[in-house]
Structure formats: C-alpha cells, structure tokens
Design an enzyme around this catalytic site. Structure first.
Site, PDB file in Angstrom:
ATOM      1  N   LYS A 275     -14.294 -54.877  82.184  1.00  0.00           N
ATOM      2  CA  LYS A 275     -15.421 -54.744  83.088  1.00  0.00           C
ATOM      3  C   LYS A 275     -14.916 -55.063  84.490  1.00  0.00           C
ATOM      4  O   LYS A 275     -14.305 -56.107  84.716  1.00  0.00           O
ATOM      5  CB  LYS A 275     -16.538 -55.719  82.716  1.00  0.00           C
TER       6      LYS A 275
ATOM      7  N   TYR B 112     -12.355 -59.104  82.178  1.00  0.00           N
ATOM      8  CA  TYR B 112     -13.528 -59.143  83.065  1.00  0.00           C
ATOM      9  C   TYR B 112     -13.035 -59.528  84.449  1.00  0.00           C
ATOM     10  O   TYR B 112     -12.638 -60.666  84.678  1.00  0.00           O
ATOM     11  CB  TYR B 112     -14.546 -60.138  82.517  1.00  0.00           C
TER      12      TYR B 112
END
Length: 300
Positions: free
Chosen positions: A167, A138
């Site tokens: 992400k 992330y």
C-alpha cells in the site's frame, strides 16, 4: 502462492471502543457487516485509522479474532503491523496468522530512520516469520518521516516470495507509478493509499486501494473501483470527483478522529477515539464534514 484475491477496495476498519478503551465486540461486529455489505473486497485490521498504535497486543488478538469470525470468509482479513522492533513485528505476524488473518501489512518503522540494509533485514525477517502467508508493505512517509524507495521495494518483490504487494500512501503518483512499473512483471500488487487518488492509481496499474472512506461511505469508494474495472472510465472519474470533497474535508480535523466523526454522522455507532484524541468539536471542521457529506448525498 495464490494472490488473485488481493485486489479491490480494502478498508482500514475503525476500532470501536467502550468507556474503558476495550474493543466493543458488538459494535466491531456491526462495523464488519456494514463494510462488507457496502461492497469492500477486504478488511485491514489495525491500520492507521484503526488506531493500532493505541492497542495492546492481547487486545489486538481479541479484536482480530472477532473480525475474522464476523467476516466468516466473506472477504479476507489482513492484519496491520506498525511496531518499531523487528522482534515485536515477527511476534505480531505469528499471532495474526494463528488468529486467522489471511495476510499481513507491515508499516516501515516510525521514529527511526533506518538505512537501506536495515529496512531490508527488517522486512525479510518479518516475511520469514510467516513464510506461507502473503505480506504487504505499507509505505506511509507522512507519518513515519521517510519513504520506501522504488529500488528497495523492487528488491523485496523480486527476492522474497511472500512479499507480494504494498500500500502506498505517499500521495506521490509518480512514486506509486514507479512501484508498479518496476515490479509489474513479478505479480506484485500495488494498492493506492490515498482515497482521493484511487482512480489515478488504477490508471497506472494499481489493483485497488486501501481506503479510509469505506468506513462511512463504502458505496462511493467502491463505485470508483467497480466502474473502473467494468471499463466505465468516465463514470469512475465522476465517482472519484463526487467522493473527493468529502475526503478532503477530513484534513482540518485531528488525525485519525475525522473517520469516526463522519461515520457517526452517517448513523454508525463506532464510539469515540482513544485518548488523548477527542471527537471533533463543533466549529468549521465539523461543519465541513456535514456540508460536504450533504452535497455528496450521504446525509439528508
């Protein structure tokens, strides 16, 4: 490792709490049903908008078990890890897996500015603590103060079997594109992390997005994704343009308060944020929520 399910709109689900800042089980279960019925492809427990940084480990475990139970296999439930220490991240990863999480998502350490070698060691250790479980990176430079580089992500994608995606919330579409370009032959799955760039991210090869907006307007954000994968690029872009003013209206408010405020405006009973955050007061920011949501057809 099968990663075919890692795609679509993943919602960093809100964490409803009671007056003692305990997770409200009934409201949590209702929010799980709402986002699944709204068409999301997965739930991320305790992401940034889930206020992970406010929640004790035992409460995270209780909350995750509630979400997994309520989802009942309808969609995968990922567990967000945002701790600084490697040891704590590994402990949280093992807890998440034992509590039924399908995968984990790991934010780079905040407050510190680790070297490349330190970051590699950190992510590899967490992955090794749950070797049979998919792990997503992330990247959120706006919150932690530095970015993951395309070079580092590529090395992790190529050398660690269960680091299978990420992400990217950088908002830098060139960087998102580089993450995709440099790993595209490995099966690595990249999600866009900015709701306003879901269409653009998918144009570069992203498999979907981790989208805050799915907490209160899942029908709009999933429309962007569904039309894109169906080949209706014009329709997908128009859906993106319909969504963007609502998402941008969140920016003048205190992070991460706006998502709960907007959900409440749509009739969702998700409660207040953890202190010291407070609901957005009456004024220009709150009026902006209502005005843009009305224009998008979300409010009467």
């Amino acid at each position: 490792m099968n990663t075919d399910f890692i795609k679509g709109v993943i919602v960093p689900i809100l964490t409803p709490i009671d007056g003692e800042e305990r997770i409200d089980e009934a409201k949590m279960r209702a929010q799980v049903d709402y986002v699944i019925e709204g068409g999301v492809s997965g739930i991320l427990a305790f992401g940034s908008n889930g206020e992970f940084y406010m929640i004790e480990e035992d409460e995270m475990e209780r909350g995750l078990k509630i979400m997994v139970d309520q989802a009942a296999g309808r969609v995968p439930v990922y567990f967000g890890i945002g701790a600084i220490s490697t040891k704590k991240c590994c402990r949280l990863a093992r807890m998440a897996v034992s509590s039924g999480a399908t995968g984990i998502s790991v934010l780079q350490p905040m407050f510190l500015k680790p070297t490349r070698a330190e970051l590699l060691g950190h992510f590899k250790a967490i992955a090794a603590s749950v070797p049979d479980v998919p792990m997503l990176l992330y990247n959120n430079p706006g919150r932690v103060g530095y970015t993951l580089t395309a070079d580092l992500v590529e090395e992790l994608a190529r050398t660690v079997d269960n680091i299978v995606g990420m992400k990217d919330t950088s908002g830098d579409i060139t960087l998102t594109s580089e993450f995709i370009r440099r790993t595209r032959d490995t099966g690595f799955k990249v999600f866009g992390g900015k709701d306003t760039l879901l269409y653009a991210s998918m144009c570069h090869g992203a498999v979907g997005g981790v989208c805050t907006a799915a907490n209160f307007m899942p029908e709009l954000i999933t429309d962007v994704y569904n039309k894109f994968v169906a080949g209706d690029l014009r329709g997908s872009l128009e859906a993106q343009f319909k969504l963007n003013p609502v998402r941008l209206a969140m920016d003048p408010a205190s992070f991460p308060v706006a998502a709960k405020d907007m959900a409440i405006l749509r009739g969702r009973d998700v409660g207040v944020p953890y202190l010291p955050n407070l609901p957005t007061p009456e004024g220009p920011a709150r009026q902006g929520f209502a005005d843009t949501m009305k224009k998008a057809g979300l409010l009467d």
